[in-house]
Motif scaffolding. Structure first.
Motif, PDB file in Angstrom:
ATOM      1  N   SER A 146       0.831  -1.205   0.000  1.00 26.57           N
ATOM      2  CA  SER A 146       0.000   0.000   0.000  1.00 26.57           C
ATOM      3  C   SER A 146       0.872   1.263   0.000  1.00 26.57           C
ATOM      4  O   SER A 146       0.606   2.216  -0.727  1.00 26.57           O
ATOM      5  N   LEU A 147       1.948   1.243   0.811  1.00 27.08           N
ATOM      6  CA  LEU A 147       2.844   2.413   0.871  1.00 27.08           C
ATOM      7  C   LEU A 147       3.555   2.621  -0.468  1.00 27.08           C
ATOM      8  O   LEU A 147       3.691   3.741  -0.948  1.00 27.08           O
ATOM      9  N   VAL A 148       4.022   1.516  -1.073  1.00 24.45           N
ATOM     10  CA  VAL A 148       4.737   1.612  -2.352  1.00 24.45           C
ATOM     11  C   VAL A 148       3.818   2.162  -3.441  1.00 24.45           C
ATOM     12  O   VAL A 148       4.219   3.011  -4.247  1.00 24.45           O
ATOM     13  N   THR A 149       2.566   1.715  -3.438  1.00 27.82           N
ATOM     14  CA  THR A 149       1.603   2.222  -4.425  1.00 27.82           C
ATOM     15  C   THR A 149       1.458   3.743  -4.285  1.00 27.82           C
ATOM     16  O   THR A 149       1.473   4.478  -5.275  1.00 27.82           O
ATOM     17  N   ALA A 150       1.358   4.207  -3.019  1.00 32.72           N
ATOM     18  CA  ALA A 150       1.209   5.649  -2.792  1.00 32.72           C
ATOM     19  C   ALA A 150       2.475   6.398  -3.214  1.00 32.72           C
ATOM     20  O   ALA A 150       2.417   7.470  -3.828  1.00 32.72           O
ATOM     21  N   LEU A 151       3.659   5.836  -2.923  1.00 25.61           N
ATOM     22  CA  LEU A 151       4.931   6.496  -3.277  1.00 25.61           C
ATOM     23  C   LEU A 151       5.144   6.511  -4.787  1.00 25.61           C
ATOM     24  O   LEU A 151       5.750   7.445  -5.322  1.00 25.61           O
ATOM     25  N   MET A 152       4.640   5.478  -5.483  1.00 32.10           N
ATOM     26  CA  MET A 152       4.750   5.479  -6.944  1.00 32.10           C
ATOM     27  C   MET A 152       3.845   6.556  -7.539  1.00 32.10           C
ATOM     28  O   MET A 152       4.207   7.211  -8.513  1.00 32.10           O
ATOM     29  N   ALA A 153       2.682   6.756  -6.906  1.00 33.90           N
ATOM     30  CA  ALA A 153       1.742   7.765  -7.408  1.00 33.90           C
ATOM     31  C   ALA A 153       2.346   9.168  -7.295  1.00 33.90           C
ATOM     32  O   ALA A 153       2.110  10.023  -8.143  1.00 33.90           O
TER      33      ALA A 153
END
Ligand SMILES: [Zn+2]
Length: 391
Positions: A46-53
């Motif tokens: 979930s954190l990685v998805t947000a950081l990629m965004a």
């Protein structure tokens, strides 16, 4: 505190943990990120998805530590995104312009150089420099819109209050603030300084002065100047013209200097003057490269002239050493690496500086040669971006 507030804090702390781990360890799989941070795989995903965004991280299969166990396709790794944008450096010498295009970390990707009589033609030299920056960006495959800042040096004292070059040193640059003028041509912030200061920065970051806190960088080429580093930082002085040892007076009735005074050290030791002294005794046309080669080969005339020049420079440096007590004197410029010049400087410092001061200073040739200035201007641009734009 509300529950949503504490959840937000927790998420921010977890995000920091992921970014810190990536910064320290390089690209990692989500599974290794979970192991390294102690967070669950669901949380990490979930954190990685947000950081990629937000563009702070991206996915790669190219690099990273070999993954443990398993076979088949390499895992998709998460990596910190490279800082966006790029920078450029512009080295303006008396007889050349050199430019470099680099990424935000200062890695040089393309370079261009041209010979030009810069002293007499300020606006023309700036037009040419701007053109070369655009061309180097194209060669490096960097979009012009990504350029964030430019570092620049000029071969003359630059008054930081007026942004202008001291009158008389470069006749074609009168009333022409070089940094502002290049900024107008390129449309991005330009950080300008004199050549000895950026040379000092370069030798401090990448060359002979690495790890030193107090060091004097001396540049002997067409002129003579110094960049002074105190406590690990460049000392520019109130108006930016500290280190002008070329204009220390060594003879009251000496030759008139381009600065307007008489008998400046520069009139005695600048490369054209030394070559002029030597030329009548040699059949071939002398250049700084040939003079250096003759010195290394032990040519008696060249050794004598360079040793005398070194002693004259060392005499002025001895006083500076007494005042500053530096750890190193690094000698750059086209004649900087000459053994006889270095020996002369060393001899005068030993003779004229206070003995403890002389004993604690190392005299060494610069390691970057004629690349010191371009390396330093890129470092100036990188530092300028870091200071102005939050990472
Ligand atoms: Zn002078």
């Amino acid at each position: 505190m509300s529950i949503s507030g504490s959840l937000e804090r927790l998420r921010a702390a977890n995000t920091r943990a992921v970014l810190t781990l990536l910064a320290g360890e390089g690209p990692m799989s989500r599974a290794d990120l979970a192991r390294g941070t102690g967070l669950s795989r669901t949380t990490v995903s979930s954190l990685v998805t947000a950081l990629m965004a937000t563009g702070q991280v991206s996915e790669t299969t190219a690099r990273g530590k070999p993954h443990k166990g398993g076979s088949g396709r390499p895992p998709v790794l998460v990596t910190l995104s490279a800082p966006s944008g790029c920078v450029a450096g512009v080295d303006i010498g008396h007889r050349h312009i050199r430019v470099a295009a680099a990424d935000r970390t200062g890695r040089i990707l393309a370079e261009e150089a041209t010979d030009l009589d810069v002293d007499a033609h300020g606006p023309g030299a700036l037009d040419r420099a701007a053109h070369m920056v655009r061309s180097a960006l194209r060669t490096a495959g960097l979009p012009r819109g990504d350029l964030r800042a430019v570092g620049m040096c000029v071969p003359a004292p630059l008054d930081r209050r007026s942004s202008r070059i001291s009158t008389g040193i470069l006749p074609g640059w009168r009333d022409l603030p070089p940094g502002d003028e290049l900024e107008r041509r390129l449309g991005v912030p330009v950080f300008a300084d004199n050549d000895a200061n950026v040379g000092a920065l370069a030798e401090l970051n990448h060359g002979a002065a690495r790890g030193m806190l107090d060091v004097v960088f001396v540049k002997l080429s067409s002129g003579l100047g110094a960049g002074i580093v105190l406590g690990g930082r460049l000392h520019r002085g109130t108006s930016g013209i500290a280190g002008e040892i070329g204009h220390v007076q060594v003879g009251e009735d000496g030759q008139v200097c381009r600065c307007g005074n008489r008998g400046c050290l520069e009139t005695v030791v600048a490369a054209p003057r030394l070559i002029g002294l030597l030329q009548p005794a040699y059949d071939e046309e002398l250049s700084t490269e040939l003079v250096r080669a003759l010195d290394s080969a032990g040519d008696a005339g060249v050794r004598r002239v360079l040793s005398d020049a070194g002693r004259a420079v060392g005499r002025a440096l001895a006083d500076l050493c007494n005042s500053l007590n530096p750890e190193g004197v690094v000698v750059g410029g086209s004649l900087g690496p000459s053994p006889s010049l270095l020996e002369g400087i060393r001899a005068s410092i030993d003779r004229y500086a206070q003995p403890d001061v002389a004993a604690s200073v190392t005299v060494a040739a610069g390691q970057l040669g004629d690349r010191a200035e371009i390396t330093g201007t890129v470092a100036l641009a990188v530092a300028g971006v870091a200071a102005r734009v939050p990472a």
